[in-house]
Design a protein around this motif. Sequence first.
Motif, mmCIF file in Angstrom:
data_model
loop_
_atom_site.group_PDB
_atom_site.id
_atom_site.type_symbol
_atom_site.label_atom_id
_atom_site.label_comp_id
_atom_site.label_asym_id
_atom_site.label_seq_id
_atom_site.Cartn_x
_atom_site.Cartn_y
_atom_site.Cartn_z
ATOM 1 N N GLU A 118 42.870 -88.109 -26.598
ATOM 2 C CA GLU A 118 42.677 -89.376 -25.906
ATOM 3 C C GLU A 118 42.815 -89.208 -24.400
ATOM 4 O O GLU A 118 42.072 -89.820 -23.624
ATOM 5 C CB GLU A 118 43.680 -90.407 -26.420
ATOM 6 N N LYS A 119 43.753 -88.372 -23.964
ATOM 7 C CA LYS A 119 43.918 -88.126 -22.526
ATOM 8 C C LYS A 119 42.673 -87.446 -21.951
ATOM 9 O O LYS A 119 42.193 -87.798 -20.869
ATOM 10 C CB LYS A 119 45.159 -87.268 -22.286
ATOM 11 N N LEU A 120 42.147 -86.453 -22.687
ATOM 12 C CA LEU A 120 40.955 -85.763 -22.220
ATOM 13 C C LEU A 120 39.754 -86.714 -22.168
ATOM 14 O O LEU A 120 38.920 -86.632 -21.254
ATOM 15 C CB LEU A 120 40.639 -84.579 -23.138
ATOM 16 N N VAL A 121 39.651 -87.604 -23.156
ATOM 17 C CA VAL A 121 38.553 -88.562 -23.164
ATOM 18 C C VAL A 121 38.644 -89.490 -21.955
ATOM 19 O O VAL A 121 37.626 -89.787 -21.301
ATOM 20 C CB VAL A 121 38.564 -89.380 -24.472
ATOM 21 N N LYS A 122 39.856 -89.941 -21.641
ATOM 22 C CA LYS A 122 40.033 -90.811 -20.474
ATOM 23 C C LYS A 122 39.681 -90.075 -19.192
ATOM 24 O O LYS A 122 39.028 -90.631 -18.295
ATOM 25 C CB LYS A 122 41.467 -91.329 -20.419
ATOM 26 N N ASP A 123 40.112 -88.815 -19.078
ATOM 27 C CA ASP A 123 39.793 -88.034 -17.877
ATOM 28 C C ASP A 123 38.282 -87.824 -17.751
ATOM 29 O O ASP A 123 37.720 -87.926 -16.658
ATOM 30 C CB ASP A 123 40.507 -86.678 -17.927
ATOM 31 N N LYS A 124 37.639 -87.532 -18.888
ATOM 32 C CA LYS A 124 36.186 -87.328 -18.872
ATOM 33 C C LYS A 124 35.463 -88.611 -18.486
ATOM 34 O O LYS A 124 34.504 -88.598 -17.697
ATOM 35 C CB LYS A 124 35.721 -86.865 -20.254
ATOM 36 N N SER A 125 35.920 -89.739 -19.047
ATOM 37 C CA SER A 125 35.305 -91.022 -18.732
ATOM 38 C C SER A 125 35.470 -91.349 -17.250
ATOM 39 O O SER A 125 34.531 -91.828 -16.597
ATOM 40 C CB SER A 125 35.926 -92.124 -19.588
ATOM 41 N N HIS A 126 36.652 -91.082 -16.713
ATOM 42 C CA HIS A 126 36.901 -91.348 -15.289
ATOM 43 C C HIS A 126 35.989 -90.490 -14.418
ATOM 44 O O HIS A 126 35.439 -90.964 -13.406
ATOM 45 C CB HIS A 126 38.370 -91.079 -14.966
ATOM 46 N N LEU A 127 35.803 -89.223 -14.791
ATOM 47 C CA LEU A 127 34.930 -88.336 -14.037
ATOM 48 C C LEU A 127 33.482 -88.817 -14.095
ATOM 49 O O LEU A 127 32.769 -88.831 -13.070
ATOM 50 C CB LEU A 127 35.042 -86.910 -14.579
ATOM 51 N N GLU A 128 33.023 -89.221 -15.299
ATOM 52 C CA GLU A 128 31.650 -89.719 -15.431
ATOM 53 C C GLU A 128 31.445 -90.976 -14.607
ATOM 54 O O GLU A 128 30.396 -91.146 -13.964
ATOM 55 C CB GLU A 128 31.336 -89.988 -16.898
ATOM 56 N N HIS A 133 29.086 -93.715 -10.097
ATOM 57 C CA HIS A 133 29.267 -94.569 -8.920
ATOM 58 C C HIS A 133 28.682 -93.914 -7.681
ATOM 59 O O HIS A 133 28.036 -94.585 -6.847
ATOM 60 C CB HIS A 133 30.762 -94.867 -8.712
ATOM 61 N N ASP A 134 28.861 -92.599 -7.533
ATOM 62 C CA ASP A 134 28.312 -91.900 -6.367
ATOM 63 C C ASP A 134 26.795 -92.002 -6.330
ATOM 64 O O ASP A 134 26.189 -92.162 -5.267
ATOM 65 C CB ASP A 134 28.735 -90.427 -6.396
ATOM 66 N N VAL A 135 26.154 -91.923 -7.514
ATOM 67 C CA VAL A 135 24.688 -91.988 -7.573
ATOM 68 C C VAL A 135 24.201 -93.422 -7.374
ATOM 69 O O VAL A 135 23.304 -93.693 -6.565
ATOM 70 C CB VAL A 135 24.177 -91.417 -8.906
ATOM 71 N N SER A 154 33.717 -102.133 -15.238
ATOM 72 C CA SER A 154 34.463 -101.643 -14.077
ATOM 73 C C SER A 154 33.540 -100.948 -13.086
ATOM 74 O O SER A 154 33.703 -101.074 -11.866
ATOM 75 C CB SER A 154 35.561 -100.677 -14.535
ATOM 76 N N LEU A 155 32.539 -100.222 -13.594
ATOM 77 C CA LEU A 155 31.585 -99.550 -12.717
ATOM 78 C C LEU A 155 30.748 -100.563 -11.953
ATOM 79 O O LEU A 155 30.538 -100.424 -10.736
ATOM 80 C CB LEU A 155 30.677 -98.634 -13.542
ATOM 81 N N VAL A 156 30.284 -101.621 -12.634
ATOM 82 C CA VAL A 156 29.491 -102.649 -11.968
ATOM 83 C C VAL A 156 30.322 -103.362 -10.909
ATOM 84 O O VAL A 156 29.837 -103.652 -9.811
ATOM 85 C CB VAL A 156 28.948 -103.652 -13.005
ATOM 86 N N GLY A 157 31.579 -103.629 -11.219
ATOM 87 C CA GLY A 157 32.443 -104.258 -10.228
ATOM 88 C C GLY A 157 32.658 -103.384 -9.008
ATOM 89 O O GLY A 157 32.707 -103.870 -7.879
ATOM 90 N N ALA A 158 32.761 -102.072 -9.240
ATOM 91 C CA ALA A 158 32.960 -101.150 -8.114
ATOM 92 C C ALA A 158 31.735 -101.066 -7.224
ATOM 93 O O ALA A 158 31.832 -100.731 -6.033
ATOM 94 C CB ALA A 158 33.323 -99.766 -8.633
ATOM 95 N N LEU A 159 30.539 -101.363 -7.773
ATOM 96 C CA LEU A 159 29.317 -101.331 -6.971
ATOM 97 C C LEU A 159 29.231 -102.519 -6.013
ATOM 98 O O LEU A 159 28.440 -102.496 -5.065
ATOM 99 C CB LEU A 159 28.090 -101.333 -7.889
ATOM 100 N N GLU A 160 30.011 -103.570 -6.276
ATOM 101 C CA GLU A 160 30.075 -104.755 -5.426
ATOM 102 C C GLU A 160 28.680 -105.317 -5.122
ATOM 103 O O GLU A 160 28.238 -105.357 -3.974
ATOM 104 C CB GLU A 160 30.810 -104.437 -4.115
ATOM 105 N N PRO A 161 27.944 -105.761 -6.147
ATOM 106 C CA PRO A 161 26.586 -106.260 -5.907
ATOM 107 C C PRO A 161 26.590 -107.592 -5.166
ATOM 108 O O PRO A 161 27.431 -108.462 -5.407
ATOM 109 C CB PRO A 161 26.030 -106.423 -7.332
ATOM 110 N N ASP A 162 25.633 -107.750 -4.247
ATOM 111 C CA ASP A 162 25.466 -109.019 -3.528
ATOM 112 C C ASP A 162 24.683 -110.028 -4.355
ATOM 113 O O ASP A 162 24.957 -111.221 -4.320
ATOM 114 C CB ASP A 162 24.732 -108.784 -2.202
#
Length: 494
Positions: A118-128, A133-135, A154-162
Amino acid sequence: DWAAVTRVEFTDSGVGEAELWEAELQAGGAGEGVLLAAEEERLVEDTCRLDAEEEHVPLARGGGGVPWLDAAAEEALAEEDELWGLDPTAREQLCRLWMAKQQEPLHAELARLCDEYEKLVKDKSHLERSLQHDVLSKAALVGITAPALGKLASLVGALEPDVVLVDDASEVLESHVLVSLAPTTRHLILVGDGAVPRPGTPSHRLGRQFRLEASMFGRLLARGVQHAALTTQRRSPPHLSHLLASLYPPPRDAAAAASAAAPNAPSVRGVERPLFWIHSDKAEEVEPRTRSRANGHEAAFAAALAVYLLRQGYQPSQLAVLTPYAGQVELIGRELRAAKARGVAGASDVPVQSVLGFEGQEADVVVLSLVRSDGGGSLGPLQADRCAVVSLSRARQGLYVIGNATLFRGASRLWEDVAARLDQQRRAGSEQGAVGDWLALSATRSDTGRPALARSAADFEGVAGNDAAAARRETQPLWPSGGAGEARGRRGGG
């Protein structure tokens, strides 16, 4: 724990068990997904019971109806030396106790590995998410489906769409719309069908229980929020789009000039009318594999009509056979596969789908089987405006409805209006509308040379099309073998 959510308890007298089951079948794809899900749920209930201390009972405990021992009984049984003096139940309990002690280190190791996984899955998800987000942060426009939005909130929220634009907003859950909104969002644009604002849910029963079948789009329209309505449609000619005039204002046709220059409706090769309702009062039944409703007469007629249109030069991709029931989908598919076995090329490639499964798609000619004819007054899924609208708006050139016109007229205001509009569509020199017992074909019978009429699958036998497309090919009967009598009776009815 979904049971901890506050629920709205209510009864819906308008929806029977058969309709609820059909909705589950449609969500599960002809039943397979629903049946598998039910079996998985049963297994989870059987293997995830809790003991008196609210601890999960291991799979080895209490199997075969043998009660599990408390701590004192375990200690006494473990110290027993005279094994042959134990009764059969105590022997089995002792055997299970030994097995549990042997597996105890394995359970501890398994729990450690699960935590690590579960820890590895969370780390992998965070990396993805970071890479995504960078792309996406460099893109001017980001598109995402509603189901994926629930996973990537969470990814959509981080993109902060107008600006957030939601297409088919009447079919999107309100929760999906809400999670797409960020503190930086200044504009929310909802585009959808105001006449049928009902989103779908994987579980029909839970959707009704938690009132999920009301979208934000539909609620805002009901509250009178200012909105704009689109008035141009580009799919159907006027004689087809006019069927839904009771729900939608008469639309402007994108090809209005062409329609004015050629006022006659576009023809369907091999059939006299591009729009017709063939009345049939044959009884429905239950298809055994899916336990869904079906109508053998309508299934045979729909398949025969599709095969006849293939003979007139249509490609399978230009046709579609639609029905609201998974059982009827199975029956029509069976008929078309049998036609292919008889040598009809492309018969099994004709799309046969449920009405809602075909939503968002279109075809040149649509054959619609209504199925219901039990006299009880219920129309099943077609009672809902959403299903009715989808079924009547998929055709680009021709639409042929097969079903009990008398039943549908009396059970639904929408279908009564549709039938009335069909009654008004009369051809020059004819008093008959577009509802009747016989479908007039632009063809003759090979045995008599008389114009062909069809009210059952057998009436298509021995029919040869006389249009230009059919004339370029070798004339042959629809079915490889078997004769057919001339269609008797008048063209009217209804």
